[in-house]
Design a protein around this motif. Structure first.
Motif, PDB file in Angstrom:
ATOM      1  N   THR A 204     -46.895  20.071  29.556  1.00 34.94           N
ATOM      2  CA  THR A 204     -46.535  20.899  28.411  1.00 34.94           C
ATOM      3  C   THR A 204     -47.247  22.242  28.505  1.00 34.94           C
ATOM      4  O   THR A 204     -48.356  22.352  29.022  1.00 34.94           O
ATOM      5  CB  THR A 204     -46.934  20.215  27.098  1.00 34.94           C
ATOM      6  OG1 THR A 204     -48.332  19.930  27.130  1.00 34.94           O
ATOM      7  CG2 THR A 204     -46.168  18.934  26.899  1.00 34.94           C
ATOM      8  N   ALA A 246     -43.705  19.925  24.296  1.00 32.09           N
ATOM      9  CA  ALA A 246     -44.292  18.634  23.946  1.00 32.09           C
ATOM     10  C   ALA A 246     -43.842  17.598  24.979  1.00 32.09           C
ATOM     11  O   ALA A 246     -42.846  17.789  25.674  1.00 32.09           O
ATOM     12  CB  ALA A 246     -43.865  18.206  22.543  1.00 32.09           C
ATOM     13  N   PRO A 247     -44.588  16.488  25.094  1.00 28.68           N
ATOM     14  CA  PRO A 247     -44.194  15.448  26.045  1.00 28.68           C
ATOM     15  C   PRO A 247     -42.823  14.867  25.695  1.00 28.68           C
ATOM     16  O   PRO A 247     -42.493  14.679  24.525  1.00 28.68           O
ATOM     17  CB  PRO A 247     -45.299  14.402  25.889  1.00 28.68           C
ATOM     18  CG  PRO A 247     -46.469  15.145  25.330  1.00 28.68           C
ATOM     19  CD  PRO A 247     -45.881  16.187  24.439  1.00 28.68           C
ATOM     20  N   SER A 269     -41.430  16.635  30.481  1.00 26.27           N
ATOM     21  CA  SER A 269     -42.714  17.261  30.152  1.00 26.27           C
ATOM     22  C   SER A 269     -43.745  16.169  29.862  1.00 26.27           C
ATOM     23  O   SER A 269     -43.463  15.233  29.117  1.00 26.27           O
ATOM     24  CB  SER A 269     -42.547  18.167  28.924  1.00 26.27           C
ATOM     25  OG  SER A 269     -43.785  18.694  28.515  1.00 26.27           O
ATOM     26  N   GLU A 271     -48.022  15.076  29.010  1.00 24.66           N
ATOM     27  CA  GLU A 271     -49.197  15.577  28.285  1.00 24.66           C
ATOM     28  C   GLU A 271     -50.260  16.082  29.255  1.00 24.66           C
ATOM     29  O   GLU A 271     -50.583  15.419  30.247  1.00 24.66           O
ATOM     30  CB  GLU A 271     -49.783  14.486  27.403  1.00 24.66           C
ATOM     31  CG  GLU A 271     -51.004  14.937  26.606  1.00 24.66           C
ATOM     32  CD  GLU A 271     -51.549  13.852  25.706  1.00 24.66           C
ATOM     33  OE1 GLU A 271     -52.710  13.976  25.288  1.00 24.66           O
ATOM     34  OE2 GLU A 271     -50.810  12.885  25.429  1.00 24.66           O
ATOM     35  N   THR A 304     -52.067  20.049  26.185  1.00 19.09           N
ATOM     36  CA  THR A 304     -50.986  19.763  25.246  1.00 19.09           C
ATOM     37  C   THR A 304     -51.448  19.867  23.801  1.00 19.09           C
ATOM     38  O   THR A 304     -50.746  20.431  22.954  1.00 19.09           O
ATOM     39  CB  THR A 304     -50.435  18.351  25.504  1.00 19.09           C
ATOM     40  OG1 THR A 304     -50.014  18.268  26.868  1.00 19.09           O
ATOM     41  CG2 THR A 304     -49.253  18.050  24.594  1.00 19.09           C
TER      42      THR A 304
END
Length: 436
Positions: A204, A246-247, A269, A271, A304
């Motif tokens: 991220t 964001a994850p 994506s 973290e 993140t």
């Protein structure tokens, strides 16, 4: 509008209908396919409504149920928007100049006869034509024409909209006139679009750009519209720049504008954890009642969740705000901790009392008329002394009085000494006041 004209107008609508095409003024604004289709529609309408062969001199569209070669072409062009025809439509005498003036390409050669050509066979001794027709094709090997024709009642009533006829030897080529719609290059539509990446995985905070390639390269629409299936995970700009927020997973879609052609890049994506929290100070001493700010740097910058939370081990001694501002409340010690993710760092804060070291007034001597007032100001050193309050006294309240804020009021002639004393000690300053 007179009633008779209204009746004629509605009758024409019932027979032919109104053209939905935009008004055309030049042959380059229509295609050969459109023209041939318009001719076929006129022929079909004539058969359906029992038209007979004849040169009508009524306005186009005609209402006397007569149709001829010239009328067929005139009505087809009318339906395509060429509605600047004379009262009788395009007739034998006006066919050639009308077609030339409206962008049709004139030729005298058999080799130019093809799909959608208007062919005129002219009398050798007059300006009238012996025949006019629209061709679907011309086979030069056997000199056979495929044509739309309204040259006889049999032809009008035929189920077949066009017929194949040999090219008669009587039609000498020096009496031949061919008119074609100009071949305007067609701009191809987009057939496909491809992205330079079909998948992309990163932490991220990462950013990257996608490039779209449209085929063919000269497609009519080369504009690409970008979108994300999950903007909370990944966003994309109008230029194809992607940012991971964001994850999770999202699909970045590139679609050719005004078409159904698109390509997709799957984005994943993950973290990025915090690896370190570093404070601006690890030890701090502040006076009671004063505040000082701490700052925290989180590594890596692409973490993140880089958000910092602040806590105090002894909030009655030192408090801390969510932005890292520490305030000393009473003497003692407290640990201020900044935490991000699973990492943290602590600053030891000592809160102390600081006594007044000196006190000074802005005036040592003051002359004032009776009935007037003057403000005395006090300066305390150090500025961070814990108790900065002072008490004010006058040596002669009949001459001059002083209030709790250092305002001196002159009462009558004489001299008085105004004294400021620090409440937390014996430090003092005086001003001699002379009342005139």
């Amino acid at each position: 509008m007179p009633a008779c004209l209204l009746s004629l107008f509605f009758a024409l609508i019932a027979v032919f209908g109104l053209s939905s095409a935009e008004a055309a003024t030049d042959a380059s604004e229509i295609t050969r396919e459109q023209f041939v289709k318009a001719v076929a529609n006129v022929a079909a309408t004539a058969r359906k409504n029992g038209y007979i062969y004849g040169d009508s001199r009524r306005a186009v569209p005609t209402s006397d149920k007569k149709i001829s070669c010239d009328r067929l072409i005139a009505k087809a062009l009318w339906d395509l928007g060429f509605q600047d025809q004379e009262t009788g439509g395009i007739t034998c005498g006006t066919m050639r100049p009308y077609l030339r003036n409206h962008g049709f390409v004139e030729s005298r050669s058999l080799s130019d006869i093809g799909y959608g050509s208007i062919v005129l066979i002219m009398h050798t001794t007059t300006t009238y034509y012996s025949h006019t027709f629209v061709t679907i094709g011309f086979n030069r090997s056997n000199m056979t024409l495929s044509r739309y024709d309204c040259g006889s009642n049999t032809r009008i009533q035929s189920v077949q909209p066009f017929v194949d006829d040999p090219w008669p030897s009587s039609w000498r080529t020096d009496n031949l006139y061919v008119y074609n719609i100009p071949d305007v290059p067609k701009i191809p539509v987009a057939e496909s679009v491809a992205l330079d990446l079909s998948e992309y995985t990163a932490g991220t905070g990462d950013t990257f750009s996608l490039q779209a390639s449209i085929s063919p390269e000269n497609a009519s629409s080369m504009a690409v519209e970008w979108s994300s299936s999950n903007p909370a995970i990944a966003t994309v700009t109008a230029d194809g720049a992607v940012k991971l927020l964001a994850p999770g997973t999202a699909e970045i879609k590139a679609q050719v504008k005004d078409t159904d052609k698109f390509a997709v890049c799957k984005v994943t994506s993950y973290e990025v954890p915090v690896t370190r929290v570093r404070l601006s100070e690890t030890k701090l001493t502040i006076p009671v009642g004063y505040a000082e700010g701490l700052s925290a740097k989180v590594s890596p910058a692409s973490a993140t969740y880089p958000f910092v939370t602040w806590t105090s081990s002894n909030p009655s001694v030192a408090s801390v705000t969510k932005s890292g501002m520490v305030t000393g409340l009473r003497p003692g010690k407290a640990s201020i901790t900044a935490t991000a993710g699973k990492k943290s760092q602590t600053c030891t804060v000592t809160v102390k009392r600081y006594p007044v070291a000196s006190i000074k007034l802005n005036k040592k001597k003051l002359s004032i008329k009776a009935g007037k007032t003057k403000q005395l100001k006090v300066k305390i050193t150090p500025s961070y002394a814990t108790n900065r309050q002072v008490t004010w006294k006058s040596s002669n309240n009949k001459v001059a009085r002083v209030d709790k804020n250092g305002v001196v009021k002159a009462l009558r002639r004489g001299t008085a000494v105004i004294k400021a004393v620090a409440k937390d000690g014996k430090k003092k300053a005086v001003c001699t006041v002379t009342v005139m």
